[in-house]
Design a protein around this motif. Structure first.
Motif, short mmCIF file in Angstrom:
data_model
loop_
_atom_site.label_atom_id
_atom_site.label_comp_id
_atom_site.label_asym_id
_atom_site.label_seq_id
_atom_site.Cartn_x
_atom_site.Cartn_y
_atom_site.Cartn_z
N VAL A 1 -0.03 57.78 -74.01
CA VAL A 1 -0.02 56.77 -75.11
C VAL A 1 1.30 56.64 -75.97
N LEU A 2 1.56 55.59 -76.28
CA LEU A 2 2.64 55.40 -77.29
C LEU A 2 2.62 56.14 -78.43
N PRO A 3 3.52 57.04 -78.72
CA PRO A 3 3.50 57.94 -80.04
C PRO A 3 4.25 57.00 -81.24
N TYR A 4 3.99 57.38 -82.27
CA TYR A 4 4.76 56.93 -83.28
C TYR A 4 5.60 58.00 -83.83
N TRP A 5 6.61 57.78 -84.56
CA TRP A 5 7.63 58.74 -85.40
C TRP A 5 7.43 58.34 -86.80
N ASP A 6 6.87 59.51 -87.70
CA ASP A 6 6.63 59.14 -89.10
C ASP A 6 8.05 59.78 -89.60
N TRP A 7 9.27 58.87 -89.81
CA TRP A 7 10.62 59.35 -90.09
C TRP A 7 10.47 59.49 -91.58
N SER A 8 9.40 59.12 -92.42
CA SER A 8 9.35 59.31 -93.82
C SER A 8 9.31 60.66 -94.11
N ARG A 9 8.66 61.42 -93.02
CA ARG A 9 8.64 63.04 -93.36
C ARG A 9 9.91 63.77 -93.06
N ASP A 10 10.68 63.21 -92.40
CA ASP A 10 12.27 63.70 -92.37
C ASP A 10 13.09 62.99 -93.32
N SER A 11 12.81 62.37 -94.44
CA SER A 11 13.76 61.32 -94.93
C SER A 11 14.86 61.90 -95.57
N GLN A 12 14.45 63.10 -96.10
CA GLN A 12 15.78 63.52 -96.96
C GLN A 12 16.84 64.21 -96.28
N ALA A 13 16.60 64.67 -94.82
CA ALA A 13 17.47 65.38 -94.24
C ALA A 13 17.17 64.95 -92.83
N PRO A 14 17.12 63.90 -92.37
CA PRO A 14 16.90 63.42 -90.91
C PRO A 14 17.48 64.30 -89.94
N GLU A 15 18.85 64.54 -90.05
CA GLU A 15 19.38 65.27 -88.95
C GLU A 15 18.90 66.72 -88.81
N ARG A 16 18.06 67.32 -89.58
CA ARG A 16 17.60 68.41 -89.33
C ARG A 16 16.05 68.40 -88.54
N SER A 17 15.48 67.34 -88.38
CA SER A 17 14.35 66.91 -87.90
C SER A 17 14.20 67.31 -86.43
N VAL A 18 13.15 67.92 -86.02
CA VAL A 18 13.04 68.21 -84.55
C VAL A 18 13.03 67.15 -83.34
N ILE A 19 12.85 65.98 -84.11
CA ILE A 19 12.93 64.84 -83.24
C ILE A 19 14.54 64.74 -82.71
N PHE A 20 15.58 65.33 -83.38
CA PHE A 20 17.04 65.33 -82.89
C PHE A 20 17.16 66.52 -82.05
N SER A 21 16.19 67.24 -81.62
CA SER A 21 16.58 68.59 -81.08
C SER A 21 16.57 68.26 -79.65
#
Length: 299
Positions: free
Chosen positions: A119-139
């Motif tokens: 199922v296509l997931p979504y990424w709630d980037w608002s939860r990463d908004s203040q320091a996006p580069e620290r998100s697990v999404i970029f791990s």
């Protein structure tokens, strides 16, 4: 005002690129059936961090199979070509939201032909908004991080070594706008405010969400994401799934406006050949989202 993390000039520059000429060769991935999906078959799209390790791996593997780096005219590249060739049909116009909803659903259906459990997931980037580069999404466990070297090639994560062919053959590129950091995006509170204050018309909401909230994610990640061939980067699919969620949430909060549009809902979406009206109810397309709010969205 343009909002956090992106100047109005850069935001409008990204959107204005929709006027550029596309490449030849539209995708031939077919069209969906017109019949509504039975209620029992409607799935709920998850936030990508809600997936188990196994589910996330299956999603990534299906995307890789669709791509198949050894095939020039693979189905993934066809999807990229459709986005690039139809820039003016789906950007800076009322069709922005229904066009991308249809596009996402066709992509999800293509993945499900490879693996029916995906199922296509979504990424709630608002939860990463203040320091996006620290998100697990970029791990390395997810999409990998910033591009490396002079060519800004993505060398980590599920799509390390990913090769693109539009507009030319090269590596997948990312170039964070802050060097090693990414400028801030709309926070959950700002998104909540946007949902609550843009309630007069569909087009008021569309303009509000397509501007800085949507565009700053593209611009600030940079590389392929900042261009009209942004779907070269698999991040674009989960980004736009969140934009689709926000439209669905706005529809749920404004039932009298849920089926409205700036223009005729019988308008055909190019090149899909389906009407705007056929995209207005996600359940008829086979999916839904859990209700979203600035205080309840999964981290």
């Amino acid at each position: 005002m343009a909002g956090p993390g992106v100047s109005r000039r850069r935001m409008l520059g990204w959107m204005a690129a929709a006027g550029a000429a596309g490449v030849a060769g539209a995708a031939t991935f077919g069209t969906r059936l017109a019949a509504a999906v039975p209620a029992a078959e409607v799935v709920t799209r998850p936030e990508i961090r809600q997936l188990s390790d196994g589910q996330r791996t299956r999603f990534f593997n299906a995307v890789k199979t669709l791509k198949n780096n050894n095939a020039v005219n693979n189905q993934y590249n066809q999807f990229v070509a459709v986005h690039y060739n139809n820039q003016t049909a789906g950007h800076g116009v009322p069709a922005f939201l229904p066009w991308h909803r249809e596009y996402l659903r066709l992509f999800e259906a293509a993945l499900q032909k490879i693996d029916p459990t995906v199922v296509l997931p979504y990424w709630d980037w608002s939860r990463d908004s203040q320091a996006p580069e620290r998100s697990v999404i970029f791990s390395s466990a997810y999409f990998g991080g910033n591009g490396a070297g002079s060519n800004r090639c993505v060398t980590s994560g599920a799509f390390a070594g990913w090769q693109v062919r539009i507009p030319n053959q090269r590596c997948l590129q990312r170039q964070f706008n802050g060097g090693s950091t990414i400028g801030s995006w709309y926070s959950p509170g700002m998104i909540e405010n946007l949902l609550n204050t843009n309630r007069t018309s569909y087009d008021q909401f569309r303009r509000a969400i397509e501007g800085s909230p949507h565009a700053s994610v593209h611009v600030n990640i940079g590389g392929d994401m900042s261009q009209m061939y942004s779907t070269n980067d698999p991040l674009d699919w989960v980004h736009h799934a969140f934009i689709d969620l926000l439209w669905a949430e706005w529809q749920a909060r404004n039932p009298s406006l849920a089926n409205t549009y700036q223009g005729s809902t019988s308008t055909l979406l190019r090149p899909f050949g389906v009407t705007v009206a056929s995209t207005l109810d996600t359940r008829s397309l086979g999916y839904t989202y859990a209700r979203w709010s600035g205080s309840s969205s999964p981290a």
